[in-house]
Design a protein around this motif. Structure first.
Motif, PDB file in Angstrom:
ATOM      1  N   THR A   1       0.847  -1.200   0.000  1.00  0.00           N
ATOM      2  CA  THR A   1       0.000   0.000   0.000  1.00  0.00           C
ATOM      3  C   THR A   1       0.880   1.246   0.000  1.00  0.00           C
ATOM      4  OG1 THR A   1      -1.653  -1.153   1.308  1.00  0.00           O
ATOM      5  CG2 THR A   1      -1.813   1.234   1.214  1.00  0.00           C
ATOM      6  N   GLN A   2       0.588   2.147  -0.934  1.00  0.00           N
ATOM      7  CA  GLN A   2       1.381   3.360  -0.994  1.00  0.00           C
ATOM      8  C   GLN A   2       0.771   4.420  -0.116  1.00  0.00           C
ATOM      9  OE1 GLN A   2       0.799   3.327  -5.109  1.00  0.00           O
ATOM     10  NE2 GLN A   2       2.938   3.073  -5.577  1.00  0.00           N
ATOM     11  N   LEU A   3       1.621   5.165   0.585  1.00  0.00           N
ATOM     12  CA  LEU A   3       1.176   6.236   1.445  1.00  0.00           C
ATOM     13  C   LEU A   3       1.873   7.522   1.070  1.00  0.00           C
ATOM     14  CD1 LEU A   3       1.266   4.431   4.927  1.00  0.00           C
ATOM     15  CD2 LEU A   3      -0.766   5.053   3.622  1.00  0.00           C
ATOM     16  N   LEU A   4       1.166   8.637   1.224  1.00  0.00           N
ATOM     17  CA  LEU A   4       1.753   9.959   1.080  1.00  0.00           C
ATOM     18  C   LEU A   4       1.563  10.675   2.415  1.00  0.00           C
ATOM     19  CD1 LEU A   4       0.823  11.527  -2.372  1.00  0.00           C
ATOM     20  CD2 LEU A   4       3.083  11.384  -1.352  1.00  0.00           C
ATOM     21  N   GLU A   5       2.658  10.969   3.077  1.00  0.00           N
ATOM     22  CA  GLU A   5       2.594  11.677   4.355  1.00  0.00           C
ATOM     23  C   GLU A   5       2.682  13.171   4.067  1.00  0.00           C
ATOM     24  OE1 GLU A   5       3.146   8.110   6.978  1.00  0.00           O
ATOM     25  OE2 GLU A   5       3.019  10.183   7.621  1.00  0.00           O
ATOM     26  N   GLN A   6       1.630  13.892   4.394  1.00  0.00           N
ATOM     27  CA  GLN A   6       1.602  15.324   4.119  1.00  0.00           C
ATOM     28  C   GLN A   6       1.716  16.081   5.428  1.00  0.00           C
ATOM     29  OE1 GLN A   6      -1.595  16.499   1.508  1.00  0.00           O
ATOM     30  NE2 GLN A   6      -1.251  18.688   1.845  1.00  0.00           N
ATOM     31  N   SER A   7       2.545  17.121   5.441  1.00  0.00           N
ATOM     32  CA  SER A   7       2.714  17.927   6.656  1.00  0.00           C
ATOM     33  C   SER A   7       2.990  19.377   6.295  1.00  0.00           C
ATOM     34  CB  SER A   7       3.877  17.371   7.487  1.00  0.00           C
ATOM     35  OG  SER A   7       5.100  17.472   6.760  1.00  0.00           O
ATOM     36  N   PRO A   8       2.630  20.318   7.177  1.00  0.00           N
ATOM     37  CA  PRO A   8       1.882  20.056   8.405  1.00  0.00           C
ATOM     38  C   PRO A   8       0.404  19.837   8.102  1.00  0.00           C
ATOM     39  CG  PRO A   8       2.191  22.402   8.137  1.00  0.00           C
ATOM     40  CD  PRO A   8       2.916  21.752   6.992  1.00  0.00           C
ATOM     41  N   GLN A   9      -0.335  19.365   9.092  1.00  0.00           N
ATOM     42  CA  GLN A   9      -1.757  19.129   8.904  1.00  0.00           C
ATOM     43  C   GLN A   9      -2.533  20.444   8.963  1.00  0.00           C
ATOM     44  OE1 GLN A   9      -3.211  16.141  11.572  1.00  0.00           O
ATOM     45  NE2 GLN A   9      -5.270  16.144  10.733  1.00  0.00           N
ATOM     46  N   PHE A  10      -2.075  21.358   9.834  1.00  0.00           N
ATOM     47  CA  PHE A  10      -2.710  22.670   9.976  1.00  0.00           C
ATOM     48  C   PHE A  10      -1.627  23.743   9.927  1.00  0.00           C
ATOM     49  CE2 PHE A  10      -6.835  21.107  11.162  1.00  0.00           C
ATOM     50  CZ  PHE A  10      -6.590  19.927  11.849  1.00  0.00           C
ATOM     51  N   LEU A  11      -1.966  24.878   9.329  1.00  0.00           N
ATOM     52  CA  LEU A  11      -1.032  25.996   9.234  1.00  0.00           C
ATOM     53  C   LEU A  11      -1.843  27.279   9.329  1.00  0.00           C
ATOM     54  CD1 LEU A  11       1.994  26.251   8.891  1.00  0.00           C
ATOM     55  CD2 LEU A  11       1.684  26.133   6.421  1.00  0.00           C
TER      56      LEU A  11
END
Lengths: 115, 115
Positions: free
Chosen positions: A1-11
């Motif tokens: 399973t491919q994942l994309l970790e996006q950050s930050p969640q809130f700005l």
């Protein structure tokens, strides 16, 4: 399973500040899209990056695709209240195939720019 | 024409109702998608049609029934929904071309509330 970790969640920032949003994965993507979504509306495609090391500019927005095509960033210079919204990265893993199918989405970054 | 349209914009229905969501595009795209999106979360893929044939069903409950009558139209028939199905339902389309990239163009969505 491919994942994309996006950050930050809130700005939450003030008008005129700069910011960077990151999308990282252990998987290689043949292309990566960035979308911006306003409340109650559908995502709007901002850019597609396809070549490792690629840099694309869209007015005050700069998009980079990592050399290994596993990560990408979105940099906004001198943010304005109109930049407020949900920013989504989405990657396509199907290298050399047809152009449709499942995209892997990051979790999104909710950006608020205060006047 | 680079637009994906969706109707209705808002829909409120009871758990025993039958309703349909409609999506239309005139970009010549031969792939069309249904997504479900909860607030401040990324879109979740439900169905993909390619050349009017269902190619991906992401294990969606049978109370959601997609239909693609022709290359420009996509419907989502709803029956016996649950309150947890309340969400923004997004339609998208993309080209089907070897060597192209999975750039999806989204409609504005239908805000569905199930009472």
């Amino acid at each position: 399973t491919q994942l994309l970790e996006q950050s930050p969640q809130f700005l939450s920032i003030q008008e005129g500040e700069n910011l960077t949003v990151y999308c990282n994965s252990s998987s290689v993507f043949s292309s990566l899209q960035w979308y911006r979504q306003e409340p109650g509306e559908g995502p709007v495609l901002l850019v597609t990056v396809v070549t490792g090391g690629e840099v694309k500019k869209l007015k005050r927005l700069t998009f980079q695709f990592g050399d290994a095509r596993k990560d990408s960033s979105l940099h906004i210079t001198a943010a304005q209240p109109g930049d407020t919204g949900l920013y989504l990265c989405a990657g396509e893993a199907n290298a050399g195939g047809t152009s449709y199918g499942k995209l892997t989405f990051g979790q999104g970054t909710i950006l608020t720019v205060h006047p | 024409d680079t637009e994906v349209t969706q109707t209705p914009k808002h829909l409120v229905m009871g758990m025993t109702n039958k309703k349909s969501l409609k999506c239309e595009q005139h970009m010549g795209h031969r792939a069309m998608y249904w997504y479900k999106q909860k607030a401040k979360k990324p879109p979740e893929l439900m169905f993909v049609y390619s050349y009017e044939k269902l190619s991906i069903n992401e294990s969606v409950p049978s109370r959601f029934s997609p239909e693609c009558p022709n290359s420009s139209l996509l419907n989502l028939h709803l029956h016996a929904l649950q309150p947890e199905d309340s969400a923004l339902y997004l339609c998208a389309s993309s080209q089907v071309l070897a060597g192209a990239y999975n750039e999806q163009f989204f409609g504005p969505g239908t805000r569905l509330t199930v009472l």
